[in-house]
Design an enzyme around this catalytic site. Structure first.
Site, PDB file in Angstrom:
ATOM      1  N   GLN A  55       0.806  -1.218   0.000  1.00  0.00           N
ATOM      2  CA  GLN A  55       0.000   0.000   0.000  1.00  0.00           C
ATOM      3  C   GLN A  55       0.842   1.273   0.000  1.00  0.00           C
ATOM      4  OE1 GLN A  55      -2.649  -1.859   3.263  1.00  0.00           O
ATOM      5  NE2 GLN A  55      -3.985  -0.411   2.224  1.00  0.00           N
ATOM      6  N   HIS A 108       0.807  -9.343   4.521  1.00  0.00           N
ATOM      7  CA  HIS A 108      -0.318  -8.399   4.535  1.00  0.00           C
ATOM      8  C   HIS A 108      -0.980  -8.437   3.150  1.00  0.00           C
ATOM      9  CE1 HIS A 108      -2.076  -4.692   6.642  1.00  0.00           C
ATOM     10  NE2 HIS A 108      -2.771  -4.834   5.520  1.00  0.00           N
ATOM     11  N   ASN A 122      -1.901 -10.798   8.328  1.00  0.00           N
ATOM     12  CA  ASN A 122      -2.896  -9.749   8.538  1.00  0.00           C
ATOM     13  C   ASN A 122      -4.276 -10.217   8.089  1.00  0.00           C
ATOM     14  OD1 ASN A 122      -3.593  -6.853   9.124  1.00  0.00           O
ATOM     15  ND2 ASN A 122      -4.295  -6.992   7.000  1.00  0.00           N
ATOM     16  N   GLU A 123      -5.223 -10.170   8.975  1.00  0.00           N
ATOM     17  CA  GLU A 123      -6.644 -10.389   8.682  1.00  0.00           C
ATOM     18  C   GLU A 123      -6.924 -11.580   7.766  1.00  0.00           C
ATOM     19  OE1 GLU A 123      -8.200  -6.674   7.276  1.00  0.00           O
ATOM     20  OE2 GLU A 123      -7.896  -5.685   9.201  1.00  0.00           O
TER      21      GLU A 123
HETATM   22  C1  BGC Z   1      -6.370  -3.668   6.189  1.00  0.00           C
HETATM   23  C2  BGC Z   1      -5.657  -2.527   5.487  1.00  0.00           C
HETATM   24  C3  BGC Z   1      -6.670  -1.632   4.823  1.00  0.00           C
HETATM   25  C4  BGC Z   1      -7.601  -1.091   5.885  1.00  0.00           C
HETATM   26  C5  BGC Z   1      -8.647  -0.134   5.361  1.00  0.00           C
HETATM   27  C6  BGC Z   1      -7.589  -3.241   6.959  1.00  0.00           C
HETATM   28  O1  BGC Z   1      -8.562  -4.226   6.922  1.00  0.00           O
HETATM   29  O2  BGC Z   1      -5.470  -4.360   6.996  1.00  0.00           O
HETATM   30  O3  BGC Z   1      -4.753  -3.062   4.568  1.00  0.00           O
HETATM   31  O4  BGC Z   1      -6.091  -0.597   4.113  1.00  0.00           O
HETATM   32  O5  BGC Z   1      -8.279  -2.164   6.467  1.00  0.00           O
HETATM   33  O6  BGC Z   1      -9.458  -0.754   4.434  1.00  0.00           O
END
Ligand code: BGC
Length: 418
Positions: free
Chosen positions: A28, A120, A164-165
Site C-alpha cells: 500500500q 499483509h 494480517n486479517e
Molecule cells: C487492512 C488494510 C486496509 C484497511 C482499510 C484493513 O482491513 O489491513 O490493509 O487498508 O483495512 O481498508
C-alpha cells in the site's frame, strides 16, 4: 477516583510505555512491488486501480519516519513484502532483507518500536501461480520465508504479526471475488485457504518463538462487531450469531494447540460494526446480509468506504477478546474521509473508548492508527483517504493533517481526555 484519572478527573493516564503510532503495509505504501500477485492482477487489468509508485515509501521511509516522530509516535507497524525477499521460488534476495534491517534501525533511531507484519494480503507471484494458499505446501513455503526473515531480523524486533486479517483475505479473494485470485462464492476454497493460513500462523509462531523466545507474536484480526439488524427478530439474531462465529471465532479456534490459541497478545484491527439481516433461505438466511440502511440505534457517520463509525464497538470487541486472558493491541483503527474534521471526531470518540478500557483495567499494549499516510487502498485505489498525513500522489509531498496534531498531543502526553 480511579487511579488512572488525573487530578482534574477529566483525563485518563495511560500505562508507562504504552505504544502509540500508526500502521502501514508494504504494497500500500512502498511502490514498485512488481513480483507479487496484486501487481500482476493490476497489470492484467483485473483490478480497477494500479498501485504503481504508491507512496514511494520504499525510498522515502526515513522522511516518513521523521514525520511520524514529529507527530509524537513511539511505535510504527509496517509489513515485509515477501515477494521482495523471495522473488522466485529459488531466489532469496538478501538486499531486500538488508533494506528492512535499515528500516528497523531507522525506526529505532526515531524512537519508535517496530511492529512487523509478515504477510499483509499480497503473495509472491510464483506462490500465487502454483495455487497460493490452496497449494498443499503453502504453510511450509511461508515458514521458510519466515525463517529467513527471523534469521536476519529476529534480534531487532519484539512484536511480530504473522498474517494480517486472514478472514478478510479469504472473504475478499474467495467469496466476494474482488481481490486476487477473484474466486466468487467458493466456500470450500475459502475454508481450505483459512485452514492453511492458520497452519501458516502456527508454524510461523513456532519458528519465531524457537529463535527469539522473548518476542511477542500474534496475527492481526479484523474484528467486526456483529449485531442483529432487528434484535426482536429471531432470524436476525441467529444470523448475527453464525456470522460472528465464522468471522470472529473460527480462526482463533483453528490456531489452538492443546486448547489454547498460539498467541502472545491479541491484535485487533477495528473499523466498524455489521448489522446482520437474515433473508431468503439456506446459507443466505443462516449468515444473513449486511444491512446498509441507516436505521440502527447509535447510528454514526459513514466514511468514503461506506463504513459506519461506531466507537462503542471498539469497547465491546475489546472486552470480549480480553476474555482470552491475553493483553490486547489495537493494531489498526481508522476512517477514510476527505473531511479531516470527521477524522478528528472519529479519533476522539475511539480514543475515549480506549481510555475507558484502560481505566477498567483491561491490559492494552498500544493503539496504532490506520494509517500514517493516504495510500493505495487495494481495489479502491487512492480514493479513500485514511492518512494522518495527506499524500500528494503526483509530487509525493506529505502534509500533516490537523487531526494528526490532536492525536500527537495524546501520544506525547500519554493521556486521553474523556
Ligand atoms: C487492512 C488494510 C486496509 C484497511 C482499510 C484493513 O482491513 O489491513 O490493509 O487498508 O483495512 O481498508
Amino acid at each position: 477516583m480511579n487511579k488512572r484519572r488525573d487530578t482534574t478527573g477529566s483525563f485518563v493516564r495511560f500505562p508507562v510505555g504504552f505504544l502509540w503510532g500508526a500502521a502501514t503495509s508494504a504494497h500500500q505504501v512502498e511502490g514498485g512491488n512488481r513480483f507479487n500477485d496484486w501487481w500482476a492482477a493490476e497489470q492484467a487489468g483485473d483490478l480497477p486501480f494500479r498501485s504503481a509508485d504508491a507512496c514511494r515509501h520504499f525510498e522515502l521511509y526515513e522522511s516518513d519516519f521523521d514525520l511520524a516522530e514529529s507527530i509524537g509516535h513511539n511505535c510504527h507497524r509496517f509489513s515485509i513484502e515477501w515477494s521482495r525477499v523471495q522473488p522466485s521460488i529459488d531466489t532469496w534476495n538478501d538486499s531486500a532483507l538488508e533494506h528492512y534491517a535499515q528500516v528497523i534501525q531507522s525506526l529505532k533511531a526515531h524512537g519508535m518500536e517496530p511492529v512487523v507484519t509478515l504477510h499483509h494480503f499480497t503473495n509472491p507471484a510464483w506462490f500465487a501461480a502454483r495455487g497460493g494458499w490452496e497449494h498443499q505446501g503453502a504453510p511450509e513455503a511461508f515458514a521458510n520465508y519466515v525463517s529467513r526473515v527471523i534469521d536476519r531480523l529476529g534480534d531487532d524486533v519484539r512484536y511480530w504479526l504473522t498474517v494480517n486479517e486472514p478472514t478478510v483475505y479469504a472473504l475478499q479473494g474467495y467469496i466476494n471475488g474482488v481481490w486476487p485470485p477473484f474466486a466468487k462464492s467458493a466456500w470450500a476454497r475459502a475454508a481450505r485457504v483459512t485452514r492453511a493460513l492458520a497452519r501458516g500462523h502456527v508454524t510461523a509462531y513456532e519458528t519465531i518463538k524457537a529463535r527469539c523466545p522473548k518476542s511477542r507474536v500474534s496475527f492481526a484480526h479484523n474484528a467486526l462487531h456483529m449485531e442483529p439488524c432487528n434484535a426482536g427478530r429471531l432470524r436476525d439474531r441467529i444470523a448475527a450469531h453464525c456470522r460472528d462465529w465464522i468471522y470472529n471465532e473460527l480462526f482463533f479456534k483453528l490456531i489452538r494447540i492443546a486448547g489454547k490459541p498460539k498467541l502472545d497478545f491479541v491484535a485487533l484491527n477495528y473499523y466498524t460494526r455489521c448489522s446482520v439481516r437474515s433473508q431468503g433461505m439456506g446459507l443466505k438466511a443462516l449468515l444473513g446480509t449486511a444491512c446498509k440502511l441507516e436505521h440502527h440505534s447509535g447510528q454514526g457517520m459513514r466514511g468514503t468506504m461506506g463504513w459506519e463509525a461506531y466507537p462503542r464497538g471498539l469497547g465491546l470487541i475489546a472486552k470480549r477478546f480480553a476474555g482470552l486472558g491475553l493483553p490486547l493491541f489495537i493494531t489498526e483503527n481508522g476512517f477514510a474521509t476527505d473531511d479531516d474534521e470527521e477524522r478528528r471526531q472519529f479519533l476522539r470518540a475511539h480514543l475515549r473508548e480506549l481510555a475507558n478500557l484502560v481505566e477498567a483495567g483491561i491490559p492494552v499494549l498500544g493503539y496504532l492508527h490506520w494509517s500514517l499516510l493516504d495510500n493505495y487502498e487495494w481495489a479502491s485505489g487512492t480514493l479513500p483517504r485514511f492518512g494522518l498525513a495527506e499524500t500528494n500522489f503526483t509530487t509525493q509531498e506529505r502534509r500533516v493533517r490537523d487531526s494528526a496534531g490532536d492525536f500527537a498531543s495524546v501520544c506525547r502526553d500519554n493521556r486521553v481526555q474523556l
